[in-house]
Design a protein around this motif. Structure first.
Motif, PDB file in Angstrom:
ATOM      1  N   LYS A  28      58.346  87.933 -23.235  1.00  0.00           N
ATOM      2  CA  LYS A  28      57.300  88.493 -22.382  1.00  0.00           C
ATOM      3  C   LYS A  28      56.893  89.889 -22.856  1.00  0.00           C
ATOM      4  N   LEU A  29      57.870  90.687 -23.285  1.00  0.00           N
ATOM      5  CA  LEU A  29      57.548  92.022 -23.807  1.00  0.00           C
ATOM      6  C   LEU A  29      56.712  91.932 -25.070  1.00  0.00           C
ATOM      7  N   LEU A  30      57.035  90.983 -25.954  1.00  0.00           N
ATOM      8  CA  LEU A  30      56.264  90.818 -27.187  1.00  0.00           C
ATOM      9  C   LEU A  30      54.838  90.366 -26.893  1.00  0.00           C
ATOM     10  N   VAL A  31      54.676  89.461 -25.940  1.00  0.00           N
ATOM     11  CA  VAL A  31      53.330  89.007 -25.572  1.00  0.00           C
ATOM     12  C   VAL A  31      52.517  90.169 -25.022  1.00  0.00           C
ATOM     13  N   ARG A  32      53.127  90.969 -24.168  1.00  0.00           N
ATOM     14  CA  ARG A  32      52.431  92.122 -23.596  1.00  0.00           C
ATOM     15  C   ARG A  32      52.058  93.119 -24.692  1.00  0.00           C
ATOM     16  N   LYS A  33      52.990  93.324 -25.628  1.00  0.00           N
ATOM     17  CA  LYS A  33      52.703  94.253 -26.732  1.00  0.00           C
ATOM     18  C   LYS A  33      51.556  93.752 -27.592  1.00  0.00           C
ATOM     19  N   GLU A  34      51.548  92.446 -27.916  1.00  0.00           N
ATOM     20  CA  GLU A  34      50.497  91.884 -28.757  1.00  0.00           C
ATOM     21  C   GLU A  34      49.131  92.059 -28.120  1.00  0.00           C
ATOM     22  N   ILE A  35      49.044  91.836 -26.815  1.00  0.00           N
ATOM     23  CA  ILE A  35      47.757  91.970 -26.126  1.00  0.00           C
ATOM     24  C   ILE A  35      47.301  93.423 -26.111  1.00  0.00           C
ATOM     25  N   LYS A  36      48.226  94.345 -25.851  1.00  0.00           N
ATOM     26  CA  LYS A  36      47.865  95.760 -25.814  1.00  0.00           C
ATOM     27  C   LYS A  36      47.428  96.258 -27.179  1.00  0.00           C
ATOM     28  N   VAL A  37      48.182  95.890 -28.228  1.00  0.00           N
ATOM     29  CA  VAL A  37      47.860  96.345 -29.579  1.00  0.00           C
ATOM     30  C   VAL A  37      46.517  95.787 -30.035  1.00  0.00           C
ATOM     31  N   ARG A  38      46.254  94.525 -29.709  1.00  0.00           N
ATOM     32  CA  ARG A  38      45.027  93.878 -30.176  1.00  0.00           C
ATOM     33  C   ARG A  38      43.787  94.543 -29.597  1.00  0.00           C
ATOM     34  N   ALA A 122      55.243  84.091 -29.619  1.00  0.00           N
ATOM     35  CA  ALA A 122      54.466  85.042 -28.816  1.00  0.00           C
ATOM     36  C   ALA A 122      52.974  84.926 -29.115  1.00  0.00           C
ATOM     37  N   THR A 123      52.619  84.661 -30.378  1.00  0.00           N
ATOM     38  CA  THR A 123      51.205  84.514 -30.712  1.00  0.00           C
ATOM     39  C   THR A 123      50.613  83.259 -30.073  1.00  0.00           C
ATOM     40  N   VAL A 124      51.432  82.213 -29.900  1.00  0.00           N
ATOM     41  CA  VAL A 124      50.952  81.008 -29.214  1.00  0.00           C
ATOM     42  C   VAL A 124      50.595  81.339 -27.773  1.00  0.00           C
ATOM     43  N   LEU A 125      51.454  82.106 -27.102  1.00  0.00           N
ATOM     44  CA  LEU A 125      51.209  82.459 -25.707  1.00  0.00           C
ATOM     45  C   LEU A 125      50.019  83.401 -25.566  1.00  0.00           C
ATOM     46  N   VAL A 126      49.847  84.319 -26.504  1.00  0.00           N
ATOM     47  CA  VAL A 126      48.682  85.210 -26.475  1.00  0.00           C
ATOM     48  C   VAL A 126      47.399  84.406 -26.661  1.00  0.00           C
ATOM     49  N   SER A 127      47.419  83.462 -27.586  1.00  0.00           N
ATOM     50  CA  SER A 127      46.248  82.612 -27.802  1.00  0.00           C
ATOM     51  C   SER A 127      45.956  81.759 -26.572  1.00  0.00           C
ATOM     52  N   ALA A 128      47.013  81.305 -25.890  1.00  0.00           N
ATOM     53  CA  ALA A 128      46.809  80.543 -24.661  1.00  0.00           C
ATOM     54  C   ALA A 128      46.155  81.406 -23.586  1.00  0.00           C
TER      55      ALA A 128
END
Length: 289
Positions: A28-38, A122-128
């Motif tokens: 969950k932390l990685l998904v949140r980080k990916e969205i914020k960074v993007r 994590a990238t799968v969940l961000v894409s979802a």
């Protein structure tokens, strides 16, 4: 009092995707980080999840629907087109980002150990998360033209999404691991992403591929993306047609009884291969990065 038995384990070893459950908080932390960074420094932020697919849809609709007049032979061509685009966008975004996920997180991987599978998953969940706004647009457009699906069609659409997620995850694990050792793997993935939209009936009817390929059509149909896109058309586009229009449309035979199970087996096979290669190569990620 008996002494506790300490089990020795190989550093960096794990259970692969099975470790995700026990590391759900880190995921969950990685998904949140990916969205914020993007979207850091972005004016529109998450709204790009709406803008980019809409722009892509407009380009294809004008070029193919209007200029090549495909909308004349395909009723409600706009719904047909967009229902395929949203699914292909999910696949391409997942595969592209998961291929770079290990290399892009090299600093974190070199400093601490955590299950390496967390990064591509994590990238799968961000894409979802990006996929959902596009589905909202699709549902709104379909409702405006009389969308009335059955429960089976909705369940089939969910199954098609799961098949694509499994396929994208498997390929993401495979190319994400190989990309650590051979950086030109990204070029191979870029070529796959260019082909995938045309290798599935997103922009055209499946009958065109059947008529052109003849006896080799079964190879085209065995592509999980082809089956998933056809199911999305059946679930979101087909229920918008009236009685006269449905009589003009030919549905793929054995779509749910044969080709959906085949596509699921192919996707699971790709996932197994991707996980196997990933685990074999992940041991030396820190050294190679």
């Amino acid at each position: 009092m008996a002494a506790a038995k300490n089990e020795l384990t190989i550093p960096g070893s794990g259970r692969g995707l099975l470790d995700l459950y026990s590391n759900w908080f880190l995921l969950k932390l990685l998904v949140r980080k990916e969205i914020k960074v993007r979207y850091r420094g972005s004016v529109l932020g998450l709204l790009w999840s709406y803008v980019k697919p809409l722009m892509q849809f407009m380009i294809y609709f004008v070029a193919l629907g209007i200029f090549l007049n495909l909308q004349k032979a395909t009723p409600n061509y706009a719904i047909y087109l967009f229902s395929g685009i949203v699914l292909v966008n999910f696949f391409t975004e997942t595969l592209g980002n998961s291929t770079r996920s290990i290399v892009d997180n090299r600093d974190l991987i070199r400093k601490i150990y955590l299950p390496r599978e967390l990064f591509p998953v994590a990238t799968v969940l961000v894409s979802a998360a990006h996929f959902l706004p596009q589905v909202v647009i699709l549902l709104g457009a379909a409702l405006l033209v009389g969308w009335a699906p059955s429960a089976l069609q909705l369940l089939a659409a969910v199954a098609a999404f799961i098949v694509v997620a499994i396929l994208a995850m498997g390929l993401g694990l495979l190319f994400g691991a190989v990309n650590v050792y051979f950086r030109d793997s990204e070029n191979i993935v870029d070529m796959i992403l260019m082909v995938v939209t045309w290798a599935s009936p997103v922009l055209y009817l499946w009958t065109m591929a059947r008529d052109a390929l003849g006896q080799w059509f079964f190879l085209y149909q065995a592509n999980p993306m082809t089956v998933a896109v056809e199911i999305f058309h059946w679930a979101f586009w087909y229920p918008t047609l009236d009685g006269g229009q449905t009589a003009m449309v030919e549905l793929p035979p054995n779509l749910l009884t044969l080709w959906l199970p085949v596509s699921l087996l192919v996707s699971l096979g790709v996932l197994f291969l991707g996980q196997y290669v990933f685990r074999r190569l992940a041991v030396h990620f820190a050294q190679e990065l």
